[in-house]
Design a protein around this motif. Structure first.
Motif, PDB file in Angstrom:
ATOM      1  N   ASN A 147      39.345  59.160  11.783  1.00 15.31           N
ATOM      2  CA  ASN A 147      38.896  60.272  12.616  1.00 15.31           C
ATOM      3  C   ASN A 147      39.431  60.102  14.042  1.00 15.31           C
ATOM      4  OD1 ASN A 147      37.530  62.624  13.188  1.00 15.31           O
ATOM      5  ND2 ASN A 147      35.583  61.617  13.596  1.00 15.31           N
ATOM      6  N   LEU A 148      40.762  60.065  14.150  1.00 13.16           N
ATOM      7  CA  LEU A 148      41.411  59.887  15.440  1.00 13.16           C
ATOM      8  C   LEU A 148      42.341  61.070  15.703  1.00 13.16           C
ATOM      9  CD1 LEU A 148      42.178  56.049  15.218  1.00 13.16           C
ATOM     10  CD2 LEU A 148      40.282  57.154  16.388  1.00 13.16           C
ATOM     11  N   VAL A 149      43.099  61.003  16.787  1.00 13.60           N
ATOM     12  CA  VAL A 149      43.944  62.134  17.190  1.00 13.60           C
ATOM     13  C   VAL A 149      45.406  61.791  16.891  1.00 13.60           C
ATOM     14  CG1 VAL A 149      44.569  63.683  19.066  1.00 13.60           C
ATOM     15  CG2 VAL A 149      42.296  62.634  19.033  1.00 13.60           C
ATOM     16  N   PRO A 150      45.988  62.369  15.848  1.00 17.32           N
ATOM     17  CA  PRO A 150      47.321  61.962  15.400  1.00 17.32           C
ATOM     18  C   PRO A 150      48.439  62.183  16.410  1.00 17.32           C
ATOM     19  CG  PRO A 150      46.575  63.929  14.222  1.00 17.32           C
ATOM     20  CD  PRO A 150      45.408  63.405  14.980  1.00 17.32           C
ATOM     21  N   LEU A 151      48.296  63.164  17.311  1.00 20.91           N
ATOM     22  CA  LEU A 151      49.379  63.468  18.242  1.00 20.91           C
ATOM     23  C   LEU A 151      49.370  62.582  19.494  1.00 20.91           C
ATOM     24  CD1 LEU A 151      49.437  67.376  18.066  1.00 20.91           C
ATOM     25  CD2 LEU A 151      50.908  65.744  16.876  1.00 20.91           C
ATOM     26  N   LEU A 152      48.315  61.787  19.656  1.00 25.50           N
ATOM     27  CA  LEU A 152      48.246  60.864  20.790  1.00 25.50           C
ATOM     28  C   LEU A 152      48.754  59.485  20.380  1.00 25.50           C
ATOM     29  CD1 LEU A 152      44.787  61.734  22.421  1.00 25.50           C
ATOM     30  CD2 LEU A 152      47.064  62.568  23.048  1.00 25.50           C
ATOM     31  N   SER A 153      49.068  58.670  21.377  1.00 22.71           N
ATOM     32  CA  SER A 153      49.576  57.331  21.099  1.00 22.71           C
ATOM     33  C   SER A 153      48.482  56.433  20.549  1.00 22.71           C
ATOM     34  CB  SER A 153      50.141  56.706  22.376  1.00 22.71           C
ATOM     35  OG  SER A 153      49.082  56.368  23.270  1.00 22.71           O
ATOM     36  N   VAL A 154      48.892  55.302  20.008  1.00 19.20           N
ATOM     37  CA  VAL A 154      47.938  54.311  19.509  1.00 19.20           C
ATOM     38  C   VAL A 154      46.997  53.878  20.633  1.00 19.20           C
ATOM     39  CG1 VAL A 154      47.733  51.928  18.683  1.00 19.20           C
ATOM     40  CG2 VAL A 154      49.433  53.469  17.658  1.00 19.20           C
ATOM     41  N   ALA A 155      47.558  53.581  21.792  1.00 21.68           N
ATOM     42  CA  ALA A 155      46.745  53.121  22.921  1.00 21.68           C
ATOM     43  C   ALA A 155      45.752  54.186  23.365  1.00 21.68           C
ATOM     44  CB  ALA A 155      47.643  52.710  24.085  1.00 21.68           C
ATOM     45  N   ARG A 156      46.201  55.438  23.441  1.00 17.92           N
ATOM     46  CA  ARG A 156      45.306  56.518  23.858  1.00 17.92           C
ATOM     47  C   ARG A 156      44.148  56.669  22.867  1.00 17.92           C
ATOM     48  NH1 ARG A 156      46.571  60.679  27.361  1.00 17.92           N
ATOM     49  NH2 ARG A 156      44.400  61.263  26.959  1.00 17.92           N
ATOM     50  N   ASN A 157      44.426  56.491  21.577  1.00 20.66           N
ATOM     51  CA  ASN A 157      43.381  56.589  20.568  1.00 20.66           C
ATOM     52  C   ASN A 157      42.385  55.446  20.674  1.00 20.66           C
ATOM     53  OD1 ASN A 157      43.500  58.776  18.275  1.00 20.66           O
ATOM     54  ND2 ASN A 157      45.629  58.363  18.826  1.00 20.66           N
ATOM     55  N   ILE A 158      42.871  54.262  20.982  1.00 25.79           N
ATOM     56  CA  ILE A 158      41.972  53.110  21.105  1.00 25.79           C
ATOM     57  C   ILE A 158      40.992  53.316  22.255  1.00 25.79           C
ATOM     58  CG2 ILE A 158      41.868  50.658  21.711  1.00 25.79           C
ATOM     59  CD1 ILE A 158      44.440  50.259  20.110  1.00 25.79           C
ATOM     60  N   PHE A 159      41.465  53.886  23.348  1.00 28.14           N
ATOM     61  CA  PHE A 159      40.632  54.028  24.549  1.00 28.14           C
ATOM     62  C   PHE A 159      40.241  55.474  24.835  1.00 28.14           C
ATOM     63  CE2 PHE A 159      42.888  50.003  25.260  1.00 28.14           C
ATOM     64  CZ  PHE A 159      41.808  49.168  25.500  1.00 28.14           C
ATOM     65  N   LEU A 160      40.331  56.334  23.818  1.00 29.84           N
ATOM     66  CA  LEU A 160      40.054  57.750  24.009  1.00 29.84           C
ATOM     67  C   LEU A 160      38.649  57.953  24.584  1.00 29.84           C
ATOM     68  CD1 LEU A 160      41.402  60.504  23.514  1.00 29.84           C
ATOM     69  CD2 LEU A 160      40.201  60.601  21.321  1.00 29.84           C
ATOM     70  N   GLY A 161      38.587  58.648  25.726  1.00 30.72           N
ATOM     71  CA  GLY A 161      37.327  58.879  26.402  1.00 30.72           C
ATOM     72  C   GLY A 161      36.881  57.746  27.295  1.00 30.72           C
ATOM     73  N   ARG A 162      37.629  56.625  27.237  1.00 31.97           N
ATOM     74  CA  ARG A 162      37.285  55.446  28.051  1.00 31.97           C
ATOM     75  C   ARG A 162      38.543  54.872  28.707  1.00 31.97           C
ATOM     76  NH1 ARG A 162      36.640  51.646  25.019  1.00 31.97           N
ATOM     77  NH2 ARG A 162      37.370  52.616  23.113  1.00 31.97           N
ATOM     78  N   GLU A 163      39.516  55.730  28.971  1.00 30.54           N
ATOM     79  CA  GLU A 163      40.798  55.265  29.498  1.00 30.54           C
ATOM     80  C   GLU A 163      40.614  54.590  30.863  1.00 30.54           C
ATOM     81  OE1 GLU A 163      41.494  59.062  27.084  1.00 30.54           O
ATOM     82  OE2 GLU A 163      40.087  58.351  28.631  1.00 30.54           O
ATOM     83  N   PRO A 164      41.275  53.448  31.087  1.00 30.65           N
ATOM     84  CA  PRO A 164      41.232  52.842  32.432  1.00 30.65           C
ATOM     85  C   PRO A 164      41.915  53.765  33.440  1.00 30.65           C
ATOM     86  CG  PRO A 164      42.873  51.753  31.046  1.00 30.65           C
ATOM     87  CD  PRO A 164      42.110  52.678  30.150  1.00 30.65           C
ATOM     88  N   ARG A 165      41.343  53.849  34.619  1.00 30.40           N
ATOM     89  CA  ARG A 165      41.868  54.789  35.620  1.00 30.40           C
ATOM     90  C   ARG A 165      42.177  54.074  36.936  1.00 30.40           C
ATOM     91  NH1 ARG A 165      41.470  60.158  34.303  1.00 30.40           N
ATOM     92  NH2 ARG A 165      40.408  60.562  32.318  1.00 30.40           N
ATOM     93  N   ARG A 166      43.106  54.680  37.633  1.00 35.38           N
ATOM     94  CA  ARG A 166      43.492  54.183  38.950  1.00 35.38           C
ATOM     95  C   ARG A 166      43.753  55.386  39.840  1.00 35.38           C
ATOM     96  NH1 ARG A 166      48.689  50.260  40.320  1.00 35.38           N
ATOM     97  NH2 ARG A 166      48.024  49.665  42.429  1.00 35.38           N
TER      98      ARG A 166
END
Length: 522
Positions: free
Chosen positions: A102-121
């Protein structure tokens, strides 16, 4: 609540971390759960078992906020909670790994791992930091994956490992694994089990669902059995035999189950001399290289191979769903139009895909409409569909395959995974195929339903259907196929006669031993 079987396992492990008390859930007047009590303790791996339709998936969805119970309550860390959506459960510390990724196929592996919790700067996603942390996670899991790659380009097994990495990236108190091994190879299963044991040792509570019974004794501490939406039994795995577990799942006496287990599956089928399916020199760029395959009427031919060997690609290319650069497919002596699904269907080829969610069911349509989809042109005259013919056809297949639904009009998304699989099998059988390509037909199906599907495959072969069977379970191929074609890196590596073939010998062939006694190219 009336409980038909009682068991009081010895207390041990940590305190209860996730519980249901008297939970009831209905859909369209049909009870999926009836007053179910369940308790997961911190620092244990607890398996949830039962036939398809027993209520396992519904209970998991109640625990994770997908469904709200009609009655009863959910308790987390000793407190009553009301999860209104999956994000509520995730934020509370409950991670879930589903059988159908239940992930997002068009996004990268990394984006899927941290989806909704992406580190920000500076308010923007820190892509470099996200990719670095994702690499650390996949390396810890022993996965060879480019974290910048698009997820949808990976195989189902690799996508499942990404889902595991996502669950690990959250500091969870509970991890729920719903058929996590169904798409994994042996090495990946070992990795998943190692990670699961590590989480348990850190005090995390894990719910593990699998229809591969051997995995339950290898990994799990306790078991809860559901049947027809009701609690049946809770106890330790060490105190229960395989026969006892199956008998409680099915609601039958041990002696009855033992007698049924003696019935032979996959006896040699009567076969015609002339092949129903002939595949010659099938090439798909970077995937398949000169695949040759013959299947006779009344024969079950297994396709075996490790992840990436080309099993699914072979049947998709035969079906026209994967573009081939060269090669011919012939059915009953007539050449099939190249790279055309419509041409394959017209020639009598049907394909049951391994990914029923993405390539099979239409979730918001009814059971009736899902079954009838492939035969609507035959059920109409002058553009008018014969509702009576459709009703008769749907009724026939619902009874034949024992599809559990409140009515043909029930939404197919409300059915258990196994019953969804039966709906898809019914859809393609309704086309009256000459060749049936089955890609993992028993994946995610419980013991009872698996036996039904295996018996159906035998029945279809006895009736003269040519069957190509893909399965990741060695026993299923050895017992269910007349011949087994072994693929390796898109090539036919060996062809094996399944008579007197053992699972260990097949595993040797999969590992790439071309000198295995008894194997030969044809």
């Amino acid at each position: 609540m009336t409980q038909t079987t009682s068991s009081t396992p010895p207390r041990g492990g940590g305190d209860p971390v996730l519980q249901t008390v008297g939970v009831t859930k209905s859909f369209g007047g049909v009870h999926a759960l009836r007053g179910v009590d369940f308790e997961l303790r911190a620092g244990e791996i607890h398996t949830l078992v039962g036939e398809n339709g027993a209520g396992k998936s519904t209970l998991i969805k109640v625990l994770t906020g997908v469904y709200t119970p009609d009655e009863g309550e959910v308790r987390y860390a000793g407190e009553t909670v009301h999860f209104r959506r999956p994000s509520d459960a995730q934020h509370a510390g409950i991670s879930t790994i589903y059988q159908e990724v239940n992930l997002v196929p068009l996004l990268s592996v990394a984006r899927n791992i941290f989806l909704g919790r992406e580190p920000r700067r500076f308010g923007l996603i820190d892509v470099r930091a996200m990719n670095r942390r994702a690499r650390e996670l996949v390396e810890e899991l022993g996965i060879d994956i480019d974290v910048t790659a698009e997820l949808g380009r990976l195989g189902l097994g690799s996508q499942q490992m990404v889902a595991l990495a996502r669950a690990m990236s959250v500091d969870s108190r509970v991890v729920i694994m719903d058929e996590p091994t169904s798409s994994l190879e042996t090495k990946e299963v070992e990795t998943l089990f190692r990670v699961a044991r590590g989480l348990r040792d850190r005090g995390v509570g894990l719910v593990f669902v699998s229809h591969r019974l051997d995995e339950l004794w290898e990994l799990c501490d306790r078991v809860t059995i559901l049947r027809d939406g009701q609690w049946v039994h809770t106890g330790t795995m060490a105190e229960m035999s395989r026969l006892e577990l199956v008998s409680k799942m099915l609601g039958r006496d041990v002696e009855e189950v033992q007698a049924e287990g003696a019935t032979e599956f996959g006896a040699s089928h009567r076969q015609s001399e002339e092949p129903a399916l002939v595949v010659s020199g099938l090439d798909v760029r970077n995937r398949l290289h000169g695949i040759d395959l013959e299947v006779r009427p009344g024969e079950v031919v297994g396709l075996a191979g490790l992840l990436g060997s080309g099993r699914s690609e072979t049947v998709k290319a035969i079906y026209g769903a994967l573009r081939a650069q060269s090669g011919d497919v012939t059915v009953a002596g007539s050449k099939v139009k190249a790279n055309s699904v419509r041409g394959a269907l017209a020639s009598g080829v049907a394909l049951l895909s391994e990914d029923r969610k993405a390539e099979g069911i239409v979730p918001d349509l009814s059971v009736r409409d899902n079954i009838a989809l492939a035969v609507l042109p035959r059920m109409s005259r002058a553009g008018v569909v014969s509702e009576a013919k459709i009703d008769r056809l749907v009724d026939t297949f619902m009874k034949r395959l024992r599809i559990k639904a409140s009515s043909p009009d029930q939404k197919v998304r409300e059915l258990s995974g196994g019953n969804q699989q039966k709906v898809l099998i019914a859809r393609w059988l309704a086309t009256e195929p000459t060749v049936f390509l089955l890609d993992e037909p028993t994946r995610g199906i419980d013991v009872g339903a698996k036996s039904e599907v295996q018996a159906l495959i035998d029945e279809l072969a006895e009736q003269g259907l040519a069957v190509v069977l893909i399965s990741s379970e060695m026993d299923e191929l050895v017992e269910g196929a007349d011949r087994i074609v072994v693929l390796h890196d898109g090539h036919v590596q060996a062809e094996l006669d399944s008579t007197n073939l053992s699972s260990s010998e097949l595993l040797t062939a999969l590992a790439g031993d071309r000198e295995m006694e008894g194997s030969s190219r044809e």
